[in-house]
Design a protein around this motif. Structure first.
Motif, PDB file in Angstrom:
ATOM      1  N   PHE A 205       1.048  -0.811   0.192  1.00 49.08           N
ATOM      2  CA  PHE A 205       0.043  -0.609  -0.071  1.00 49.08           C
ATOM      3  C   PHE A 205       0.941   1.679   0.141  1.00 49.08           C
ATOM      4  N   PHE A 206       0.743   1.726  -0.804  1.00 46.27           N
ATOM      5  CA  PHE A 206       1.208   3.473  -0.658  1.00 46.27           C
ATOM      6  C   PHE A 206       0.280   4.303  -0.453  1.00 46.27           C
ATOM      7  N   GLY A 207       0.575   4.983   0.693  1.00 51.42           N
ATOM      8  CA  GLY A 207       0.469   6.323   0.914  1.00 51.42           C
ATOM      9  C   GLY A 207       0.781   7.116   0.353  1.00 51.42           C
ATOM     10  N   LEU A 208      -0.065   8.106  -0.078  1.00 47.45           N
ATOM     11  CA  LEU A 208       0.906   9.236  -1.227  1.00 47.45           C
ATOM     12  C   LEU A 208      -0.117  10.378  -0.720  1.00 47.45           C
ATOM     13  N   MET A 209       1.000  11.789  -0.558  1.00 47.34           N
ATOM     14  CA  MET A 209       0.376  13.464  -0.646  1.00 47.34           C
ATOM     15  C   MET A 209       1.333  13.303  -2.049  1.00 47.34           C
ATOM     16  N   ILE A 210      -0.167  14.250  -2.647  1.00 41.37           N
ATOM     17  CA  ILE A 210      -0.042  15.285  -4.200  1.00 41.37           C
ATOM     18  C   ILE A 210       0.130  16.246  -3.569  1.00 41.37           C
ATOM     19  N   THR A 211       1.095  17.443  -3.878  1.00 38.65           N
ATOM     20  CA  THR A 211       1.586  18.518  -3.679  1.00 38.65           C
ATOM     21  C   THR A 211       1.714  19.486  -5.093  1.00 38.65           C
ATOM     22  N   GLU A 212       1.820  20.537  -5.059  1.00 34.65           N
ATOM     23  CA  GLU A 212       1.839  21.216  -6.423  1.00 34.65           C
ATOM     24  C   GLU A 212       3.204  21.033  -7.419  1.00 34.65           C
ATOM     25  N   ASN A 213       4.903  20.205  -6.330  1.00 31.88           N
ATOM     26  CA  ASN A 213       5.619  19.381  -6.790  1.00 31.88           C
ATOM     27  C   ASN A 213       6.113  18.495  -6.704  1.00 31.88           C
ATOM     28  N   GLY A 214       3.739  17.524  -7.056  1.00 29.40           N
ATOM     29  CA  GLY A 214       3.829  16.236  -7.579  1.00 29.40           C
ATOM     30  C   GLY A 214       3.720  15.833  -6.326  1.00 29.40           C
ATOM     31  N   THR A 215       3.758  14.597  -6.571  1.00 29.54           N
ATOM     32  CA  THR A 215       3.421  13.037  -6.262  1.00 29.54           C
ATOM     33  C   THR A 215       4.745  12.662  -4.721  1.00 29.54           C
ATOM     34  N   TYR A 216       3.985  12.625  -3.482  1.00 25.26           N
ATOM     35  CA  TYR A 216       5.213  11.936  -2.292  1.00 25.26           C
ATOM     36  C   TYR A 216       5.031  10.939  -1.132  1.00 25.26           C
ATOM     37  N   LEU A 217       5.389   9.534  -1.672  1.00 30.76           N
ATOM     38  CA  LEU A 217       5.086   8.774  -0.256  1.00 30.76           C
ATOM     39  C   LEU A 217       5.839   9.248   0.273  1.00 30.76           C
ATOM     40  N   LEU A 218       4.065   9.443   1.486  1.00 28.00           N
ATOM     41  CA  LEU A 218       3.878   9.662   3.434  1.00 28.00           C
ATOM     42  C   LEU A 218       4.329   7.798   3.698  1.00 28.00           C
ATOM     43  N   GLU A 219       3.343   6.974   3.265  1.00 28.43           N
ATOM     44  CA  GLU A 219       3.807   5.994   4.042  1.00 28.43           C
ATOM     45  C   GLU A 219       3.978   4.188   3.573  1.00 28.43           C
ATOM     46  N   TYR A 220       4.809   3.382   3.768  1.00 27.77           N
ATOM     47  CA  TYR A 220       3.963   2.331   2.971  1.00 27.77           C
ATOM     48  C   TYR A 220       2.957   1.655   4.240  1.00 27.77           C
ATOM     49  N   ASN A 221       1.899   0.448   3.792  1.00 25.90           N
ATOM     50  CA  ASN A 221       1.239  -0.345   4.768  1.00 25.90           C
ATOM     51  C   ASN A 221       1.512  -1.940   3.985  1.00 25.90           C
ATOM     52  N   MET A 222       2.044  -2.849   3.978  1.00 27.44           N
ATOM     53  CA  MET A 222       2.397  -3.955   3.649  1.00 27.44           C
ATOM     54  C   MET A 222       1.129  -5.222   3.545  1.00 27.44           C
ATOM     55  N   ARG A 223      -0.012  -4.177   3.142  1.00 33.27           N
ATOM     56  CA  ARG A 223      -1.627  -5.674   3.443  1.00 33.27           C
ATOM     57  C   ARG A 223      -2.620  -4.103   2.624  1.00 33.27           C
ATOM     58  N   LEU A 224      -3.569  -5.365   2.396  1.00 30.82           N
ATOM     59  CA  LEU A 224      -4.733  -4.566   2.145  1.00 30.82           C
ATOM     60  C   LEU A 224      -5.130  -2.865   3.257  1.00 30.82           C
ATOM     61  N   GLY A 225      -5.421  -2.186   2.143  1.00 35.32           N
ATOM     62  CA  GLY A 225      -6.091  -1.264   3.507  1.00 35.32           C
ATOM     63  C   GLY A 225      -7.927  -0.829   3.565  1.00 35.32           C
ATOM     64  N   ASP A 226      -7.501  -0.080   4.469  1.00 37.52           N
ATOM     65  CA  ASP A 226      -8.982  -0.533   5.108  1.00 37.52           C
ATOM     66  C   ASP A 226      -9.094   1.111   5.955  1.00 37.52           C
ATOM     67  N   PRO A 227     -10.698   1.914   5.266  1.00 31.97           N
ATOM     68  CA  PRO A 227     -11.387   1.140   4.472  1.00 31.97           C
ATOM     69  C   PRO A 227     -11.351   1.593   2.564  1.00 31.97           C
ATOM     70  N   GLU A 228     -10.014   1.306   2.314  1.00 29.55           N
ATOM     71  CA  GLU A 228      -9.312   1.685   0.469  1.00 29.55           C
ATOM     72  C   GLU A 228     -10.463   0.504   0.278  1.00 29.55           C
ATOM     73  N   THR A 229      -9.559  -0.948   0.545  1.00 29.43           N
ATOM     74  CA  THR A 229     -10.306  -2.223  -0.086  1.00 29.43           C
ATOM     75  C   THR A 229     -11.647  -2.222  -0.366  1.00 29.43           C
ATOM     76  N   GLN A 230     -12.734  -1.689   0.830  1.00 26.43           N
ATOM     77  CA  GLN A 230     -13.771  -1.838   0.372  1.00 26.43           C
ATOM     78  C   GLN A 230     -14.082  -1.436  -1.017  1.00 26.43           C
ATOM     79  N   SER A 231     -13.788  -0.179  -0.880  1.00 29.76           N
ATOM     80  CA  SER A 231     -14.006   0.627  -2.845  1.00 29.76           C
ATOM     81  C   SER A 231     -13.685  -0.258  -3.836  1.00 29.76           C
TER      82      SER A 231
END
Length: 412
Positions: free
Chosen positions: A267-293
């Motif tokens: 899982f890639f937790g991202l922040m999108i700024t005016e300077n582009g896409t940054y990585l905030l964190e990794y999760n090594m499994r499915l996210g919740d509630p992202e998986t539901q969608s």
């Protein structure tokens, strides 16, 4: 085939609902589970790695899918593989990319992955001295696992010092907060991308928007997630190219450099700024509630996708062009003090949404609340407005004492 799914959230309910119509699967077991999984298969109450291993051996489980992070960090995959049990997820060493934010930040920095500037601290006074020299806001993270709640955006020095004291001295998250990551605050919007790994390549799903704050309008404390929508309406093709080039590609190169070839989810937790896409964190499994969608839109057979990944085969993920909205209904007071044991009424009157229980269990012939995030309502439509209308109509139908939910999930 017998399947064991580890976890008791709406994420595990979504996986189960996706798998339940597969005729190759004769029985599904759920470690802890909830009211949804209780109606699909059999809930079992083992929670230790060794207990789950013994259960899988005894019941001749053909495949185990791990939902939450704690068993992965505890080494469940290593233990299962040592006994020739088929399991989908990363080994303990790889799970440290989630289990230790300090380790994952070092990994990002070493492999030139686009991320926020950060410093790791093991000593309380050094952390205090550092924040006294920094501009605000600042992001303060407990390095260890804190159930999705160990992150604070400190708006001023007083809040920063208080947070460091709570994490390192008061240990409100136990040992998770004895090491901190303090990083620059990035302004923008967040997105989540989950990818399947076949050991050699990463195959990303559609981007998802997650709502972390407890209150409508992004107010209140951070939670484990109050809802999600897919695909993320803000995440453009340009953002995706930036993600692939500056995050996905160097992550894969870094994994190979560490000789990590896991088969599971990342899982890639991202922040999108005016300077582009940054990585905030990794999760090594499915996210919740992202998986539901995601599961609401995934057109592939999930069992086939996982089986192909375990075999090292390439996969081609296919998603519906509809929009999905997931609304999380919670116990009053979440994510802080909550009361449980209240009957959930009018479930049989829900017609537009899929009900995925999480903090809810069977008590006789009734379903009662048993946790903070009680259930997810998921619906799809040609537009976000159509999908959100369905989930909110059903949310107003369901009732339990002190229920709460955000009013703005999927509203743009």
């Amino acid at each position: 085939m017998k399947i064991l799914i580890v976890g008791n959230g709406a994420r595990e309910s979504a996986i189960a609902m996706k798998l339940k119509s597969d005729k190759r699967i004769s029985k599904m077991y759920f470690a802890q589970g909830n009211a949804t999984t209780d109606s699909i298969g059999q809930n079992v109450y083992e929670d230790s790695v060794e207990g789950l291993r013994d259960f899988a051996i005894k019941e001749r489980i053909d495949l185990t899918i791990v939902g939450p992070e704690a068993p992965l960090v505890a080494g469940i995959v290593d233990e299962f593989k040592a006994h020739n049990l088929k399991i989908f997820g990363p080994r303990k060493r790889t799970a440290e990319l989630e289990g230790s934010k300090a380790f994952s930040k070092k990994f990002m920095q070493t492999h030139n992955i686009k991320t926020a500037k950060a410093v790791v601290f093991d000593a309380y006074q050094e952390a205090i001295d550092y924040v006294r020299t920094q501009p605000f806001p600042l992001v303060i993270k407990a390095s260890g696992l804190a159930g999705g709640k160990g992150v604070v955006i400190a708006d001023d020095l007083a809040e920063a010092e208080s947070t460091i004291h709570q994490f390192m001295i008061e240990r409100i998250y136990g040992d998770a907060g004895i090491q901190l990551v303090i990083e620059e605050y990035l302004r923008g919007f967040e997105a989540s991308i989950i990818a399947f790994s076949n050991g050699e390549k990463l195959f990303p799903c559609i981007p998802v928007k997650d709502y972390k704050k407890a209150g409508t309008g992004d107010t209140g404390p951070n939670t484990g997630g109050m809802g999600s929508v897919a695909p993320s309406p803000e995440f453009t093709e340009e953002h995706h190219r930036d993600f692939e080039e500056n995050i996905l590609k160097p992550t894969l190169e870094g994994l190979h450099a560490y000789n990590i070839r896991f088969k599971g989810f990342i899982f890639f937790g991202l922040m999108i700024t005016e300077n582009g896409t940054y990585l905030l964190e990794y999760n090594m499994r499915l996210g919740d509630p992202e998986t539901q969608s995601i599961m609401a839109l995934l057109e592939n057979n999930l069992f086939d996708v996982i089986t192909d990944c375990l075999a090292g085969n390439d996969i081609e993920l296919k998603f519906s062009d509809k929009k999905a909205v997931c609304l999380v209904m919670c116990s009053g007071g979440y994510p802080r003090q909550i009361e449980t044991g209240f009957e959930i009424r009018n479930i049989d009157k829900v017609h537009e949404s899929q009900v995925l229980f999480a903090g809810a269990r069977m008590k006789g012939d009734k379903v009662v609340t048993s946790g903070g995030r009680v259930l997810s309502l998921v619906a799809t439509g040609d537009t976000f407005e159509e999908a959100r209308k369905k989930v909110y109509e059903d949310a107003r139908t369901i009732h339990f004492d002190y229920e709460t939910y955000r009013e703005d999930i999927g509203k743009f």
